[in-house]
Structure formats: structure tokens, C-alpha cells
Design a protein around this motif. Sequence first.
Motif, PDB file in Angstrom:
ATOM      1  N   LEU A  13       0.813  -1.208   0.000  1.00  0.00           N
ATOM      2  CA  LEU A  13       0.000   0.000   0.000  1.00  0.00           C
ATOM      3  C   LEU A  13       0.846   1.258   0.000  1.00  0.00           C
ATOM      4  CD1 LEU A  13      -2.796   1.337   0.210  1.00  0.00           C
ATOM      5  CD2 LEU A  13      -2.540   1.192   2.678  1.00  0.00           C
ATOM      6  N   LEU A  14       1.879   1.294   0.831  1.00  0.00           N
ATOM      7  CA  LEU A  14       2.662   2.514   0.982  1.00  0.00           C
ATOM      8  C   LEU A  14       3.830   2.637   0.022  1.00  0.00           C
ATOM      9  CD1 LEU A  14       2.667   2.776   4.869  1.00  0.00           C
ATOM     10  CD2 LEU A  14       1.319   4.106   3.254  1.00  0.00           C
ATOM     11  N   ALA A  15       4.267   1.537  -0.580  1.00  0.00           N
ATOM     12  CA  ALA A  15       5.480   1.626  -1.377  1.00  0.00           C
ATOM     13  C   ALA A  15       5.355   1.115  -2.797  1.00  0.00           C
ATOM     14  CB  ALA A  15       6.607   0.863  -0.670  1.00  0.00           C
ATOM     15  N   ALA A  16       4.252   0.584  -3.196  1.00  0.00           N
ATOM     16  CA  ALA A  16       4.150  -0.061  -4.509  1.00  0.00           C
ATOM     17  C   ALA A  16       3.966   0.907  -5.653  1.00  0.00           C
ATOM     18  CB  ALA A  16       3.009  -1.067  -4.511  1.00  0.00           C
ATOM     19  N   GLY A  17       3.862   2.177  -5.353  1.00  0.00           N
ATOM     20  CA  GLY A  17       3.696   3.130  -6.430  1.00  0.00           C
ATOM     21  C   GLY A  17       2.251   3.272  -6.872  1.00  0.00           C
ATOM     22  N   LEU A  18       1.300   2.758  -6.091  1.00  0.00           N
ATOM     23  CA  LEU A  18      -0.102   2.964  -6.410  1.00  0.00           C
ATOM     24  C   LEU A  18      -0.362   4.460  -6.374  1.00  0.00           C
ATOM     25  CD1 LEU A  18      -1.607   0.168  -4.157  1.00  0.00           C
ATOM     26  CD2 LEU A  18      -1.484   0.158  -6.645  1.00  0.00           C
ATOM     27  N   SER A  19      -1.165   4.933  -7.271  1.00  0.00           N
ATOM     28  CA  SER A  19      -1.445   6.362  -7.356  1.00  0.00           C
ATOM     29  C   SER A  19      -1.916   6.910  -6.015  1.00  0.00           C
ATOM     30  CB  SER A  19      -2.505   6.611  -8.417  1.00  0.00           C
ATOM     31  OG  SER A  19      -2.776   7.980  -8.504  1.00  0.00           O
ATOM     32  N   ILE A  24      -0.444   8.958   2.290  1.00  0.00           N
ATOM     33  CA  ILE A  24      -0.882   8.826   3.680  1.00  0.00           C
ATOM     34  C   ILE A  24       0.275   8.597   4.637  1.00  0.00           C
ATOM     35  CG2 ILE A  24      -3.174   8.038   3.016  1.00  0.00           C
ATOM     36  CD1 ILE A  24      -2.359   5.213   3.878  1.00  0.00           C
ATOM     37  N   GLU A  25       1.423   8.189   4.142  1.00  0.00           N
ATOM     38  CA  GLU A  25       2.569   7.941   5.009  1.00  0.00           C
ATOM     39  C   GLU A  25       3.203   9.269   5.416  1.00  0.00           C
ATOM     40  OE1 GLU A  25       5.580   5.467   3.280  1.00  0.00           O
ATOM     41  OE2 GLU A  25       6.636   5.262   5.167  1.00  0.00           O
ATOM     42  N   GLY A  26       3.504   9.410   6.717  1.00  0.00           N
ATOM     43  CA  GLY A  26       4.161  10.619   7.188  1.00  0.00           C
ATOM     44  C   GLY A  26       3.617  11.078   8.522  1.00  0.00           C
ATOM     45  N   THR A  27       3.948  12.307   8.879  1.00  0.00           N
ATOM     46  CA  THR A  27       3.505  12.899  10.131  1.00  0.00           C
ATOM     47  C   THR A  27       2.434  13.928   9.825  1.00  0.00           C
ATOM     48  OG1 THR A  27       5.691  12.530  11.093  1.00  0.00           O
ATOM     49  CG2 THR A  27       4.274  14.131  12.201  1.00  0.00           C
ATOM     50  N   TRP A  28       1.345  13.859  10.594  1.00  0.00           N
ATOM     51  CA  TRP A  28       0.159  14.676  10.340  1.00  0.00           C
ATOM     52  C   TRP A  28      -0.274  15.431  11.595  1.00  0.00           C
ATOM     53  CZ3 TRP A  28      -1.589  14.985   5.421  1.00  0.00           C
ATOM     54  CH2 TRP A  28      -1.122  14.024   4.535  1.00  0.00           C
ATOM     55  N   ARG A  38       1.936   9.860  13.455  1.00  0.00           N
ATOM     56  CA  ARG A  38       2.797   9.311  12.402  1.00  0.00           C
ATOM     57  C   ARG A  38       2.072   8.126  11.795  1.00  0.00           C
ATOM     58  NH1 ARG A  38       6.286   9.485   8.494  1.00  0.00           N
ATOM     59  NH2 ARG A  38       7.638   7.700   8.332  1.00  0.00           N
ATOM     60  N   ILE A  39       1.877   8.138  10.476  1.00  0.00           N
ATOM     61  CA  ILE A  39       1.286   7.010   9.758  1.00  0.00           C
ATOM     62  C   ILE A  39       2.416   6.306   9.029  1.00  0.00           C
ATOM     63  CG2 ILE A  39      -0.309   6.276   7.963  1.00  0.00           C
ATOM     64  CD1 ILE A  39      -2.036   8.708   8.636  1.00  0.00           C
ATOM     65  N   CYS A  47      -0.065   1.685  10.669  1.00  0.00           N
ATOM     66  CA  CYS A  47      -0.387   2.213  12.002  1.00  0.00           C
ATOM     67  C   CYS A  47      -0.342   3.727  12.009  1.00  0.00           C
ATOM     68  CB  CYS A  47       0.590   1.675  13.050  1.00  0.00           C
ATOM     69  SG  CYS A  47       0.314  -0.060  13.441  1.00  0.00           S
ATOM     70  N   ALA A  48      -1.266   4.306  12.760  1.00  0.00           N
ATOM     71  CA  ALA A  48      -1.260   5.734  13.062  1.00  0.00           C
ATOM     72  C   ALA A  48      -0.984   5.838  14.557  1.00  0.00           C
ATOM     73  CB  ALA A  48      -2.609   6.353  12.712  1.00  0.00           C
ATOM     74  N   THR A  49       0.174   6.399  14.894  1.00  0.00           N
ATOM     75  CA  THR A  49       0.626   6.448  16.291  1.00  0.00           C
ATOM     76  C   THR A  49       0.705   7.894  16.757  1.00  0.00           C
ATOM     77  OG1 THR A  49       1.942   4.462  15.879  1.00  0.00           O
ATOM     78  CG2 THR A  49       2.463   5.728  17.862  1.00  0.00           C
ATOM     79  N   ASN A  50       0.115   8.175  17.930  1.00  0.00           N
ATOM     80  CA  ASN A  50       0.187   9.519  18.509  1.00  0.00           C
ATOM     81  C   ASN A  50       1.624   9.832  18.921  1.00  0.00           C
ATOM     82  OD1 ASN A  50      -2.574   9.914  18.297  1.00  0.00           O
ATOM     83  ND2 ASN A  50      -3.001   9.422  20.432  1.00  0.00           N
ATOM     84  N   LEU A  51       2.165  10.919  18.369  1.00  0.00           N
ATOM     85  CA  LEU A  51       3.500  11.394  18.742  1.00  0.00           C
ATOM     86  C   LEU A  51       3.415  12.497  19.799  1.00  0.00           C
ATOM     87  CD1 LEU A  51       5.088  11.699  15.192  1.00  0.00           C
ATOM     88  CD2 LEU A  51       5.277   9.785  16.805  1.00  0.00           C
TER      89      LEU A  51
END
Length: 123
Positions: A13-19, A24-28, A38-39, A47-51
Motif C-alpha cells: 500500500l505505501l510503497a508499490a507506487g499505487l497512485s 498517507i505515510e508521514g507525520t500529520w 505518524r502514519i 499504524c497511526a501512532t500519537n506522537l
Amino acid sequence: MRVLKSGLTAAVLLAAGLSGAKAIEGTWLRGDGNARVRIAPCGDKVCATNLWIGDTSSGEEVGDRLVMTLAPEGEGKFGGTAFDPKRGRTYTIVITTSGDRLSTRGCILGRVLCREVTWTAAR
């Protein structure tokens, strides 16, 4: 990131190059200013983890996380489930991305009780 189709792993999902998948990956930063999450991949899930949590009176704490199983549902849209281990609840979730913005819509009780939250990419 509380409320908030398996077949794809987090790595796919995060790395296959799907459009839009990497969007969604990153800090929000949550729209109300009370959370930074952080997703990222976690095993075969996402995972979405509270930083950081500003006001902990609602029970949110640093380290709390949602474990999500997601699949693409179109351009910039992902759907699936989110499990909250702290509360023992599973939500249906839809994540929509647009540029540096993200929105999450999590529902329980057969999509009867829902909550939508907006996020901005942390810089």
C-alpha cells in the motif's frame, strides 16, 4: 487519530507506487491542533501512532495507535478497518488525501455513528 479491504499489505500500500498511496505515510497534524500522529507501516498493516497530544483529558495519550487494514478505493482514497487496541474497538475507516491534506472518517455501529477529522502534513 481516533475516530477513525484487506488484501494488500502495508508495504504494498505505501510503497508499490499505487497512485496516491504514499500520500498517507508521514507525520500529520490534526485540524483541532491537539494531536500529531505518524502514519507508517507496522508489520503487514498500517499504524497511526500519537506522537504528541496537547490535551489528554479525553483519554488520548502519546503512543496510542490505530492499526489499519486499508485498500485503495480510487484516486487518493483508501478504505478498510482501524482497530484501537487501547479501547478494543474496530472502526470502518475511509481516508481521503488531497495534496498536503488528509481526512479520516471513522464509523462504528454499522456506519451509524461516525466522526470526520481533517489533518495537515507536518513540515
